[in-house]
Design a protein around this motif. Structure first.
Motif, PDB file in Angstrom:
ATOM      1  N   PRO A  86       0.786  -1.220   0.000  1.00  0.00           N
ATOM      2  CA  PRO A  86       0.000   0.000   0.000  1.00  0.00           C
ATOM      3  C   PRO A  86       0.836   1.298   0.000  1.00  0.00           C
ATOM      4  O   PRO A  86       0.441   2.252  -0.645  1.00  0.00           O
ATOM      5  N   PHE A 116       3.203 -12.012  -2.769  1.00  0.00           N
ATOM      6  CA  PHE A 116       1.748 -12.170  -2.863  1.00  0.00           C
ATOM      7  C   PHE A 116       1.377 -13.190  -3.920  1.00  0.00           C
ATOM      8  O   PHE A 116       2.226 -13.648  -4.676  1.00  0.00           O
ATOM      9  N   HIS A 163      -9.127 -12.438 -10.307  1.00  0.00           N
ATOM     10  CA  HIS A 163      -9.105 -11.398  -9.276  1.00  0.00           C
ATOM     11  C   HIS A 163      -8.285 -10.183  -9.736  1.00  0.00           C
ATOM     12  O   HIS A 163      -8.767  -9.053  -9.699  1.00  0.00           O
ATOM     13  N   GLU A 164      -7.069 -10.434 -10.184  1.00  0.00           N
ATOM     14  CA  GLU A 164      -6.210  -9.296 -10.575  1.00  0.00           C
ATOM     15  C   GLU A 164      -6.786  -8.571 -11.785  1.00  0.00           C
ATOM     16  O   GLU A 164      -6.743  -7.344 -11.869  1.00  0.00           O
ATOM     17  N   GLU A 203     -14.542 -11.195  -9.177  1.00  0.00           N
ATOM     18  CA  GLU A 203     -13.782 -12.448  -9.431  1.00  0.00           C
ATOM     19  C   GLU A 203     -14.749 -13.636  -9.454  1.00  0.00           C
ATOM     20  O   GLU A 203     -14.699 -14.487 -10.349  1.00  0.00           O
ATOM     21  N   PHE A 221      -5.150  -4.978   5.102  1.00  0.00           N
ATOM     22  CA  PHE A 221      -5.351  -6.154   4.245  1.00  0.00           C
ATOM     23  C   PHE A 221      -5.659  -7.420   5.034  1.00  0.00           C
ATOM     24  O   PHE A 221      -4.845  -8.306   5.164  1.00  0.00           O
TER      25      PHE A 221
END
Ligand code: BES
Ligand code: ZN
Length: 642
Positions: A174, A300, A328-329, A358, A409
């Protein structure tokens, strides 16, 4: 800060007169230190930027990549939007940067040195870079270098990659962009950029931007351009020996040579996914969509860098079974990259929408049964997290102002956010919700918004347009009240009910392993089955299962991970050997952190885990080191660098 303003103005006026007289500074130290005043965080509690006064409109980067010294070196030029013309300073976020010089561009095209100063370091926020901004100036240049310890970059040497060549990649979300570029490092600010990157001539440079190459360029100079405005957390770069393989007319994949074929096969469905996304929520607005497969130390599963999602190689299972992560991405190209959370308190607007989206892509591709299984797995995990979390962390909108944005997160913004949207779908109907979401993405495209903006838009365009389906109080319970609302709708999956029945029969000795219909199980059924065996395994059962299903050798990382957790619990020797190999190779936090934590929880495992960690850590990303050390309860002063 504000009470000092008249004095500050007077001081800066004097400085301005002084600096006007000076020519461009050659020295790495400021001409005159910028005036002292107390620097507070800005509107975004995780950034010093005063972006309501002046904000970055465009960034030009000119950097060279020094793989040996593990530094990015060069300069950036900012074109500014001065919302309050009399405002006389620019504050940028930095962390662990070597700032060498700050100059501004005069209207006649010449550069002049200005006063600047680095404020005190404030933990994870880093150091504000305060630059005196003379009237009328719209471009500022900062010469700098990043440091080898930059948290947002990982540098791997040739021994740590499959190609044998060094590799470097960024992870800015972030708030780590500030460790490799001085920036207004808040998702509230969006800007366009261009970049010139010089790298060793045997390596390729790619960025989350337009201009990614299809083959190596022997000059080692790569030019990029990002015409759509993006927030700083989406700044992304990678350098290494890369190959490219095209998938569709606007999509393809980059990977180290060893991975490229497997990657291209695994992601063959990519173009179809993009089309499904467009059918659901409107045009894909970023030009190309490529994937970059990183070395296994990538911390990740994936990161939604614009035009170029970054992915862990661990999702390449050989059978396309872990593609939910790609969905998702990709979904972030709408939820997050197009409409962005203005601050990390609003993360659910990014991640919750994305998990919902997603699921819709997965349903369109593989049917409702798959969607239901994924929903059930997510629900079970969420219920457990919510039960364990502090009260303040059990709701979608959380006050993170005094906390590291990393703490945003958790599962809650992801899965509770998703189940909020599932609930809206049930209440308003799929057709109405889809129309609403499509309009929402149009309305706020390329903007950063907070939860309250979403809420007002939803009241007007959903709750009031389709009355008597759901109440605003119910929405507010999701957003602002701890815990899952009792009217939330729990997903069900028939497939898992069968698995549960069969697992109980096996555990009760009523069914042989060979009678389990495991050949027909998808990875989702396996995940549910293995999770359910928690606390029930001994060496005899482990050996029998391994003999039947060869789980220690499984090529599916989700299955291996759960099997390794069971191996720790049962102290199963072949599993422990595989665990050692796994920890030495994979730095994906979702797996390494719980594995180290499980080891630390046993009476035999902590010392063993520390020894493995000591061997593995030079190949881990800074984020994975931090999480592993926490899991092993090692304070960072016991474990030194490398
Ligand atoms: N934006 C996140 C990656 C991320 C997570 C960055 C935490 C910074 C802090 C990305 O979209 C993501 O959520 N990735 C997940 C996969 C997803 C399928 C839940 C991951 O990496 O596990
Ligand atoms: Zn995400």
């Amino acid at each position: 800060m504000r009470s000092n303003q008249p004095l500050f103005r007077l001081l800066t006026l004097c400085l301005f007169v002084f600096t006007l007289a000076a020519c461009q500074s050659e020295t790495p130290t400021p001409l005159v230190p910028a005036p002292e005043f107390e620097i507070e965080v800005g509107t975004d509690p995780h950034s010093f930027a005063e972006y309501e006064k002046v904000s970055i409109e465009h960034l030009s980067m000119d950097l060279s990549v020094n793989m040996t010294a593990q530094r990015l070196e060069g300069h950036v030029i900012y074109r500014l939007d001065r919302h309050e013309p009399g405002w006389q300073r620019l504050i940028l976020d930095t962390r662990d940067l070597d700032i060498q010089d700050v100059t501004v561009l005069r209207p006649d095209g010449s550069y002049m040195g200005v006063s600047w100063r680095l404020g005190e370091s404030q933990g994870h926020l880093g150091q504000p870079l305060v630059i005196v901004l003379p009237a009328g100036i719209e471009q500022v240049r900062v010469d700098y270098a990043s440091k080898p310890e930059a948290f947002g970059l990982q540098w791997l040497n040739g021994e740590q990659t499959s190609s044998g060549k060094p590799f470097m990649f960024s992870q800015s979300q972030p708030h780590y962009a500030r460790t490799w570029v001085p920036l207004q490092d808040t998702p509230a600010v969006r800007y366009t950029f261009d970049a010139n990157i010089q790298a060793p001539s045997d390596l390729m440079v790619v960025m989350g931007a337009d201009g990614n190459p299809e083959a190596i360029n022997e000059t080692g100079v790569y030019a990029f351009n990002m015409p759509q405005p993006i927030p700083s957390y989406l700044m992304a770069i990678a350098v290494g020996e890369l190959k490219f393989e095209s998938i569709g007319p606007r999509s393809g994949v980059y990977a180290e040579p060893d991975w490229i074929e497997r990657a291209a096969n695994e992601f063959a469905v990519l173009e179809e996914m993009i089309e499904i996304g467009e059918d659901l929520y409107g045009p894909y607005r970023w030009g190309r969509y490529d994937l970059l497969v990183l070395p296994p130390s990538f911390p990740f599963g994936g990161m939604e860098n614009p035009r170029l999602s970054f992915l862990t190689p661990t999702i390449i299972a050989g059978d396309g079974s872990l593609l939910a992560l790609v969905a998702h991405e990709l979904a972030h190209s709408w939820s997050g990259n197009l409409v962005t959370n203005a601050a990390w308190r609003d993360l659910w607007l990014n991640e919750g929408f994305t998990v919902y989206f997603e699921a819709r892509i997965m349903e369109a591709l593989y049917g409702k049964k798959v969607r239901d299984m994924l929903a059930k797995l997510a629900w079970d995990g969420l219920v457990e997290t919510v039960a364990q979390a502090d009260e303040a962390d059990r709701q979608l909108v959380r006050d993170l102002s005094e906390r590291d944005p990393e703490e945003a997160f958790m599962r809650v913004p992801y899965d509770m956010g998703r189940f909020f949207l599932d609930w809206l779908e049930v209440r308003f109907g799929r057709e109405a919700l889809d129309a609403f979401l499509r309009a929402y993405f149009d309305e706020f495209a390329f903007e950063s918004i907070d939860t309250e903006t979403f809420r007002a838009y939803a009241i007007e365009n959903l709750f009031e347009r389709y009355p008597n389906q759901a109440t605003i109080e119910e929405m507010d319970a999701w957003l602002y009240t701890p815990g899952l609302p009792e009217f939330a709708i729990a997903p069900e999956s028939d497939a898992f009910e069968q698995v549960d029945a069969q697992a109980s029969q096996w555990l009760a000795g009523e069914l042989a392993l060979s009678e389990l219909p495991a050949d027909e199980w998808s990875v989702h059924e396996w995940r549910h089955f293995l999770t359910g065996l928690n606390g029930q395994m001994d060496l005899v059962r482990m050996e029998a299962m391994d003999q039947q299903f060869e789980l220690t050798q499984s090529q599916n990382v989700e299955i291996v991970f759960l099997w390794l957790l069971l191996s720790i619990e049962a102290q199963y020797p072949p599993g422990i050997d595989r665990l050692e190999e796994f920890l030495l190779e994979v730095g994906r936090n979702k797996f390494t952190q719980p594995l180290y934590a499980a080891l630390a929880d046993t009476d035999w495992g902590r010392e063993w885990a520390i020894a493995v960690y000591e061997q593995a850590k030079s190949g881990y990303h800074p984020l994975t080191r931090q999480a592993s050390e926490r899991a092993l309860d090692l304070s960072s002063d016991i474990i030194g660098p490398n």
